[in-house]
Design an enzyme around this catalytic site. Structure first.
Site, mmCIF file in Angstrom:
data_model
loop_
_atom_site.group_PDB
_atom_site.id
_atom_site.type_symbol
_atom_site.label_atom_id
_atom_site.label_comp_id
_atom_site.label_asym_id
_atom_site.label_seq_id
_atom_site.Cartn_x
_atom_site.Cartn_y
_atom_site.Cartn_z
ATOM 1 N N LYS A 275 0.832 -1.194 0.000
ATOM 2 C CA LYS A 275 0.000 0.000 0.000
ATOM 3 C C LYS A 275 0.871 1.251 0.000
ATOM 4 O O LYS A 275 1.949 1.265 0.599
ATOM 5 C CB LYS A 275 -0.906 0.022 1.234
ATOM 6 C CG LYS A 275 -1.986 -1.041 1.253
ATOM 7 C CD LYS A 275 -2.828 -0.937 2.508
ATOM 8 C CE LYS A 275 -3.874 -2.047 2.558
ATOM 9 N NZ LYS A 275 -4.911 -1.877 1.523
ATOM 10 N N ARG B 264 -10.674 -11.230 -0.518
ATOM 11 C CA ARG B 264 -11.507 -12.157 -1.285
ATOM 12 C C ARG B 264 -10.901 -13.560 -1.310
ATOM 13 O O ARG B 264 -11.620 -14.550 -1.490
ATOM 14 C CB ARG B 264 -11.713 -11.614 -2.699
ATOM 15 C CG ARG B 264 -10.472 -11.483 -3.555
ATOM 16 C CD ARG B 264 -10.650 -10.541 -4.723
ATOM 17 N NE ARG B 264 -10.744 -9.157 -4.273
ATOM 18 C CZ ARG B 264 -10.951 -8.121 -5.094
ATOM 19 N NH1 ARG B 264 -11.094 -8.328 -6.398
ATOM 20 N NH2 ARG B 264 -11.018 -6.891 -4.622
#
Length: 509
Positions: free
Chosen positions: A283, A357
């Site tokens: 990130k 996910r």
């Protein structure tokens, strides 16, 4: 925890640090809400005028403090804004009451006891006020140097110790039941907030699993923990792949609450990334500081299962906590790697920051094996959902439109903001992979919907399923409002509990 009591005593004779009344925004100035009559009488009927002189309008979230009338044992009156005056023959809504009670509880941090003289017409109002007070009084100070005086909260003040609901009848069965329900739900929601706020160096997957195990013993919930060896043996490639870069090994935790009278079975699945660095797809600066909150979905599932057990609901509820820490290292999953999931399907990992996910996919397929009547997963899944719906609303996707509508309705009933979102089939093609069965990334536009379509691939055939993307409301980075604190919010806990209650009553599906 703040203690809640019901009282029918005279307002003037109650010993407390403050008496709280409601004031609404009328067409010609502030209007006192029901419950304030005895206090207004102490001011010879002039309280509304005094409040207007002090600048009060009755707007939502407004707080005005003034000395109590002569003869009252409480020294201070606190007027909290309820917003617009309801239409004729209508009562104040549950959410307006929750927020007013929450504002009052926050405003009275440091006090020992407050009396809420706010509108109560039935047991539902008792429950709403109790919830608001308990949630508004929340503070997380476990890591602050508090000194010998005790617990410090915001501005060095401890949370409000006790709240008496004036007009709540202590001998009324419905009022007592509403208070008991509110206590159970808010205590577990606040426990979820504690988990979300706990620093990731202390809340590892193993530590989270230990918390769940202890709660299971306390409340009669069966808990099964799959460690890294069991995950390896079982072929949970998604969870293992995400956790591969961390020294803190992943876990899959199953919590099973069963009722002998249950006719239905719900499965809740929670994303539990205890810290998300993004992995190799690191990130950017400025996006890491709050990533301890990436396990908010698992915290919500955990709290909802425990609340269902405490309420003795006549429904079987299974919670699945998919726990991992997503870190970059020499052993971390790389962009381009292919993982074989628990279902047997292969996934090409194009972005290691699309990790939620992956852990959910394994847990969803495992949950599907038990053939529950419905599966609901909860996750801080995509920044795209925050862009779409903002910071206070979660998105709801499902493979059944009626089920999706029921979830949105349940969320509105308990005061959580949600919005139905589609699952456009044309977006599925973007996840086609030349190497694997599916890629973990697709089109950038509509990324929140793409993530939902990915999860749908791992739900067993014929099982009703919904996905709640709580990326926006799970962690409040701005100032507190209503009964919502800064930091972890416990988003989706109340919606999940309400769905379990509706299922228990036979009113859902």
């Amino acid at each position: 925890m703040t203690a809640l009591t019901l009282s029918t005593a005279a307002a003037s004779g109650l010993r407390a640090d403050a008496i709280v009344v409601g004031v609404a925004k009328g067409a010609k100035g502030p209007v006192l809400a029901p419950g304030a009559e005895a206090v207004d009488k102490g001011y010879d009927g002039a309280l509304a005028g005094i409040l207007e002189t002090l600048g009060a309008s009755g707007g939502e979230g407004e707080v005005t403090k003034l000395p109590a009338p002569s003869g009252f044992k409480a020294p201070v009156v606190v007027a909290v804004g309820l917003g617009a005056v309801p239409d004729k023959d209508e009562a104040y809504g549950a959410e307006a009451l929750r927020r007013a009670a929450g504002v009052a509880a926050r405003a009275l941090a440091g006090a020992k006891k407050a009396v809420l003289a706010l509108p109560i017409t039935d047991a539902a109002d008792v429950g709403a006020l109790a919830e608001g007070a308990m949630l508004g009084a929340y503070a997380f100070d476990a890591y602050k140097e508090t000194g010998r005086a005790g617990s410090a909260a915001k501005n060095g003040k401890a949370p409000l110790v006790e709240v008496a609901l004036l007009g709540g009848k202590p001998r009324d069965a419905a009022h007592k039941a509403a208070l008991a329900r509110a206590t159970a739900v808010t205590e577990e929601l606040n426990r979820a907030r504690d988990l979300i706020n706990t620093p990731p160096n202390d809340l590892t997957p193993e530590a989270f699993a230990a918390v769940a195990t202890a709660a299971g013993k306390e409340h009669g919930i069966k808990v099964q923990v799959l460690d890294e060896k069991a995950l390896e043996k079982g072929g949970y490639g998604g969870i293992l792949g995400v956790g591969a870069g961390s020294a803190a090994a992943p876990r899959l935790v199953k919590l099973s609450y069963t009722s002998p009278k249950a006719a239905k079975h719900l499965a809740f699945v929670g994303k539990g990334i205890t810290y998300d660095s993004g992995g190799i797809s690191l990130k950017p600066a400025g996006h890491n500081e709050t990533m301890k909150c990436d396990m908010s979905g698992a915290a919500a599932v955990f709290a909802a299962v425990v609340a269902a057990a405490r309420l003795g609901l006549e429904v079987n509820v299974t919670g699945w906590l998919a726990l991992a820490e997503n870190m970059p290292s020499g052993s971390a999953t790389r962009p381009g790697d292919v993982l074989r999931m628990y279902s047997g399907k292969t996934v090409e990992v194009l972005n290691t920051d699309a990790e939620g996910r992956l852990v959910l996919a394994d847990a969803l397929w495992k949950a599907s094996e038990e053939k529950p009547d419905a599966i609901i997963d909860v996750a801080t899944l995509t920044g795209a959902m925050v862009l779409a719906l903002g910071s206070r609303t979660f998105g709801v996707m499902a493979n059944d439109d009626a089920f999706r509508a029921s979830i949105v309705e349940a969320a509105e009933e308990v005061g959580e903001e949600s919005w139905p979102m589609p699952l456009p089939e044309h977006l599925r093609k973007g996840m086609d992979s030349p190497t694997a069965d599916i890629a973990n990334m697709g089109e950038r536009m509509g990324g929140g919907l793409v993530a939902g379509l990915f999860l749908k691939e791992f739900v067993g055939e014929g099982i009703t399923w919904a996905h709640l993307d709580i990326a926006g409301p799970a962690f409040n980075e701005s100032g507190p409002f209503g009964y919502t604190p800064k930091g972890g919010t416990g988003s989706a806990v109340r919606t999940l509990v309400r769905l379990a209650e509706l299922t228990s009553a036979g009113d859902l599906g």
